[in-house]
Design a protein around this motif. Structure first.
Motif, mmCIF file in Angstrom:
data_model
loop_
_atom_site.group_PDB
_atom_site.id
_atom_site.type_symbol
_atom_site.label_atom_id
_atom_site.label_comp_id
_atom_site.label_asym_id
_atom_site.label_seq_id
_atom_site.Cartn_x
_atom_site.Cartn_y
_atom_site.Cartn_z
ATOM 1 N N ASN A 47 15.414 16.878 10.309
ATOM 2 C CA ASN A 47 15.030 15.513 10.304
ATOM 3 C C ASN A 47 15.396 14.843 8.924
ATOM 4 N N SER A 48 15.539 13.609 9.037
ATOM 5 C CA SER A 48 15.858 12.839 7.598
ATOM 6 C C SER A 48 14.963 13.124 6.552
ATOM 7 N N GLU A 49 15.425 13.353 5.620
ATOM 8 C CA GLU A 49 14.504 13.693 4.323
ATOM 9 C C GLU A 49 13.806 12.459 3.905
ATOM 10 N N ARG A 50 14.010 11.139 4.743
ATOM 11 C CA ARG A 50 13.431 9.938 4.404
ATOM 12 C C ARG A 50 11.962 9.747 5.108
ATOM 13 N N GLU A 51 12.095 10.921 6.209
ATOM 14 C CA GLU A 51 10.797 10.547 6.953
ATOM 15 C C GLU A 51 9.382 10.809 6.346
ATOM 16 N N PRO A 52 9.348 11.706 5.347
ATOM 17 C CA PRO A 52 7.959 11.605 4.562
ATOM 18 C C PRO A 52 7.764 10.441 3.782
ATOM 19 N N PHE A 53 8.936 9.524 3.431
ATOM 20 C CA PHE A 53 8.758 8.458 2.607
ATOM 21 C C PHE A 53 8.332 7.289 3.585
ATOM 22 N N ILE A 54 8.759 7.330 4.820
ATOM 23 C CA ILE A 54 8.671 6.478 5.801
ATOM 24 C C ILE A 54 7.125 6.374 6.270
ATOM 25 N N ALA A 55 6.697 7.628 6.533
ATOM 26 C CA ALA A 55 5.371 8.068 6.822
ATOM 27 C C ALA A 55 4.283 7.442 5.820
ATOM 28 N N ALA A 56 4.662 7.932 4.579
ATOM 29 C CA ALA A 56 3.743 7.705 3.474
ATOM 30 C C ALA A 56 3.752 5.968 3.347
ATOM 31 N N SER A 57 4.713 5.145 3.672
ATOM 32 C CA SER A 57 4.717 3.793 3.478
ATOM 33 C C SER A 57 3.746 3.244 4.611
ATOM 34 N N ASN A 58 3.695 3.803 5.673
ATOM 35 C CA ASN A 58 2.861 3.452 6.948
ATOM 36 C C ASN A 58 1.547 3.710 6.556
ATOM 37 N N ILE A 59 1.112 4.782 6.138
ATOM 38 C CA ILE A 59 -0.147 5.361 5.590
ATOM 39 C C ILE A 59 -0.818 4.427 4.517
ATOM 40 N N ILE A 60 0.074 4.061 3.579
ATOM 41 C CA ILE A 60 -0.252 3.107 2.510
ATOM 42 C C ILE A 60 -0.604 1.868 2.962
ATOM 43 N N LEU A 61 0.110 1.210 3.858
ATOM 44 C CA LEU A 61 -0.107 0.005 4.462
ATOM 45 C C LEU A 61 -1.092 -0.055 5.476
ATOM 46 N N SER A 62 -1.475 1.242 5.906
ATOM 47 C CA SER A 62 -2.796 1.278 7.092
ATOM 48 C C SER A 62 -3.849 1.188 6.163
ATOM 49 N N HIS A 63 -3.874 2.025 4.943
ATOM 50 C CA HIS A 63 -5.018 1.921 4.315
ATOM 51 C C HIS A 63 -5.162 0.634 3.800
ATOM 52 N N LEU A 64 -4.440 -0.205 3.274
ATOM 53 C CA LEU A 64 -4.503 -1.523 2.610
ATOM 54 C C LEU A 64 -5.056 -2.360 3.661
ATOM 55 N N ALA A 65 -4.456 -2.068 5.005
ATOM 56 C CA ALA A 65 -4.978 -3.186 6.212
ATOM 57 C C ALA A 65 -6.490 -2.856 6.404
ATOM 58 N N ALA A 66 -7.061 -1.627 6.472
ATOM 59 C CA ALA A 66 -8.376 -1.235 6.654
ATOM 60 C C ALA A 66 -9.145 -1.736 5.310
ATOM 61 N N VAL A 67 -8.642 -1.661 4.225
ATOM 62 C CA VAL A 67 -9.386 -2.083 3.012
ATOM 63 C C VAL A 67 -9.671 -3.736 3.214
ATOM 64 N N ASP A 68 -8.782 -4.213 3.658
ATOM 65 C CA ASP A 68 -8.499 -5.734 3.937
ATOM 66 C C ASP A 68 -9.419 -6.135 4.824
ATOM 67 N N VAL A 69 -9.807 -5.400 6.140
ATOM 68 C CA VAL A 69 -10.790 -5.538 6.985
ATOM 69 C C VAL A 69 -12.203 -5.548 6.704
ATOM 70 N N TYR A 70 -12.353 -4.407 5.686
ATOM 71 C CA TYR A 70 -13.588 -4.171 5.081
ATOM 72 C C TYR A 70 -14.228 -5.308 4.111
ATOM 73 N N ARG A 71 -13.035 -5.547 3.214
ATOM 74 C CA ARG A 71 -13.482 -6.726 2.095
ATOM 75 C C ARG A 71 -13.722 -8.105 3.048
ATOM 76 N N ALA A 72 -12.998 -8.289 4.078
ATOM 77 C CA ALA A 72 -13.010 -9.791 4.460
ATOM 78 C C ALA A 72 -14.384 -9.865 5.487
ATOM 79 N N LYS A 73 -14.675 -8.553 6.099
ATOM 80 C CA LYS A 73 -15.545 -9.027 7.142
ATOM 81 C C LYS A 73 -17.057 -8.099 7.068
ATOM 82 N N TYR A 74 -16.787 -7.238 6.217
ATOM 83 C CA TYR A 74 -18.020 -6.486 6.203
ATOM 84 C C TYR A 74 -18.529 -6.036 4.688
#
Ligand code: GBH
Length: 493
Positions: A204-231
């Motif tokens: 598989n492409s050596e880029r895959e870990p970097f793609i997965a990481a960017s999606n995790i980072i953005l998922s983390h930020l999405a959750a933090v955003d929801v927490y801060r905005a709503k809860y």
């Protein structure tokens, strides 16, 4: 005397959390009970050859049914907090493509209530490696930006149902390990290998870990955003992420090895923490990876900066690092561009960083605790930190009889020396607010199955009986001594 954390006047701050840690897949069992969906680890462990002793987490330590007994053990051990994770597929069997499983919500409500009832603070990890298999099959999970929406949706449900009692949230456990083992070495699901030194066939492409990481980072930020905005305003909790943190010690005093150690840290831990906290990937990653490192879009970039309230640190071991840019390195793990052209190992030439353990990746080096905490403190401006995991693994074979197994002097030595080192970092100013031993019980140790034991309590896997080890009594004592000492100045101790 101030009731606030008073770092200069006690070994550990007042209100310090002393706890133990666990995770859903390693503890719960009940893998198809009460409407839970299949997750990636259920599927992975059921394939032959993935787990060294051929076992799986179908039953694990049956925490799903025995949680009350386990909470009682925690009470006896004297801890004031418990870090555990939620099984995504137990709450949302099909991710956002299906219904909420009420039985799953009820289980976590019972567990949380049992903890609160004993005055034990729940410290909750939203994802500890296990994700609904549905997301893998629909769109290849972390390789697709679609997962950001699924994670945001799931996190929202967690805050909504549990946030009235849960005041500490960890979005991800060790995303660096999940990505490296899932997409580079293939040790964990989805077992994709992008490194010729991995355990499955390269391809598989050596880029895959970097793609997965960017999606995790953005998922983390999405959750933090929801927490801060709503809860966050109403619920008053804090949210962070837990990184696997290795102390990287330059193999020599040369500038090259020192730079290599820095680089390795950037490619391992700062890879996630820098974007989340500072808004950009480490400079070394840009330089070495160039276009292989995904750049975030302008739209994504607006979500960055100060994307957490605390840093969780899972720390176990230290490695030496040798430079491979200026000096020629033998080919091997860590020497490729995807790990920053540096060789990492606990043993180099005839030097060993510390005493080896039953696990090949794990060497004892207590100084690493002070070093890593101080490093994180300096790099991220002393954001509050928690040691979300630290513990010692043994193998059955090193303890031939149960009686000997219960007298776990090596674990006690390990924990007390690492806690000492942590106390030193705190005394020198690091804002560490808690510490969790991995783990309260022996449990399913991923690729090692049940052959490696991390528990303060021994588990007989035939009967699932729990028996305290020496380390459980030692921890109890340690916590009560430190309760008495809190507030006494270092000079007096
Ligand atoms: C933590 O990971 C986990 O969070 C926890 O679930 C686990 O039970 C605990 O520690 C004890 O292991 O590629 O040769 O390095 C610890 C760090 C990183 C150790 C990945 C095993 C894979 C083998 N882990 N590593 S290797």
């Amino acid at each position: 005397v101030s009731l606030e954390n008073n770092l200069s006047s006690s070994l550990f701050p007042r209100n310090f959390l002393f706890g133990t840690a666990s995770s859903s897949y390693q503890f719960e069992g009940a893998f198809l009970s009460d409407g839970k969906g299949l997750n990636n680890w259920d599927v992975f462990t059921h394939k032959t050859g993935t787990i060294l002793d051929g076992t799986n987490g179908d039953v694990a330590v049956d925490h799903y049914h025995r949680y009350q007994e386990d909470v009682d053990l925690m009470e006896h051990t004297g801890v004031n907090s418990y870090r555990f994770s939620l099984s995504w597929a137990r709450i949302l069997p099909k991710g956002r493509f299906g219904k909420v499983n009420r039985a799953g919500i009820n289980y976590y409500n019972r567990l949380i209530d049992a903890l609160v009832d004993k005055g034990i603070e729940p410290f909750v990890t939203i994802t500890h490696y296990d994700i609904p298999q549905e997301l893998e099959e629909r769109y290849k999970s972390w390789l697709s930006p679609e997962i950001q929406e699924d994670f945001r949706y799931y996190a929202d449900i967690c805050f909504k149902y549990f946030g009235d009692r849960v005041k500490y949230w960890v979005t991800f456990n060790e995303p660096n390990v999940a990505v490296i083992c899932g997409y580079r070495t293939g040790l964990y699901p989805p077992s994709r290998c992008s490194d010729s030194f991995g355990n499955c066939s390269y391809g598989n492409s050596e880029r895959e870990p970097f793609i997965a990481a960017s999606n995790i980072i953005l998922s983390h930020l999405a959750a933090v955003d929801v927490y801060r905005a709503k809860y966050q305003k109403n619920q008053g909790g804090k949210i962070g992420i837990a990184m696997n943190a290795i102390w990287y010690e330059p193999f020599s005093n040369s500038t090259e090895d020192k730079l290599a150690a820095e680089r390795t840290q950037s490619f391992y831990m700062n890879w996630f923490l820098d974007p989340i906290i500072l808004g950009k990937y480490p400079a070394e990653m840009h330089e070495i990876l160039g276009p292989d490192l995904l750049v975030f879009s302008k739209y994504d970039k607006e979500k960055f900066k100060n994307g957490l309230d605390f840093i969780g640190i899972n720390h176990y071991t230290s490695y030496y690092v040798k430079d491979c840019i200026f000096s020629a390195c033998e080919q091997g793990k860590g020497s490729s561009k995807t790990e920053g052209f540096a060789l990492t190992s606990a043993q180099m030439n005839d030097k060993s960083i510390g005493e080896p353990t039953a696990l090949a990746w794990f060497y004892v080096h207590p100084q690493g605790m002070e070093n890593i905490v101080t490093y994180i403190k300096d790099r991220y401006n002393n954001i509050p930190m928690f040691i979300t995991e630290n513990g010692f693994g043994t193998s059955e074979s090193s303890y031939p009889t149960t009686e000997y197994e219960l007298n776990d002097v090596k674990r006690v030595e390990y924990l007390s020396s690492y806690l000492d080192s942590l106390a030193t970092a705190i005394r020198k100013g690091a804002d560490v607010k808690g510490y969790f031993v991995w783990s309260i019980l022996d449990n399913f140790e991923w690729n090692h199955g049940y052959s490696i034991r991390f528990g303060l309590h021994h588990v007989d896997f035939a009967t699932l009986n729990r028996t305290p080890r020496g380390s459980a009594f030692w921890y109890k004592n340690f916590i009560s001594e430190h309760k008495n000492l809190a507030g006494i100045s270092y000079a007096q101790v």
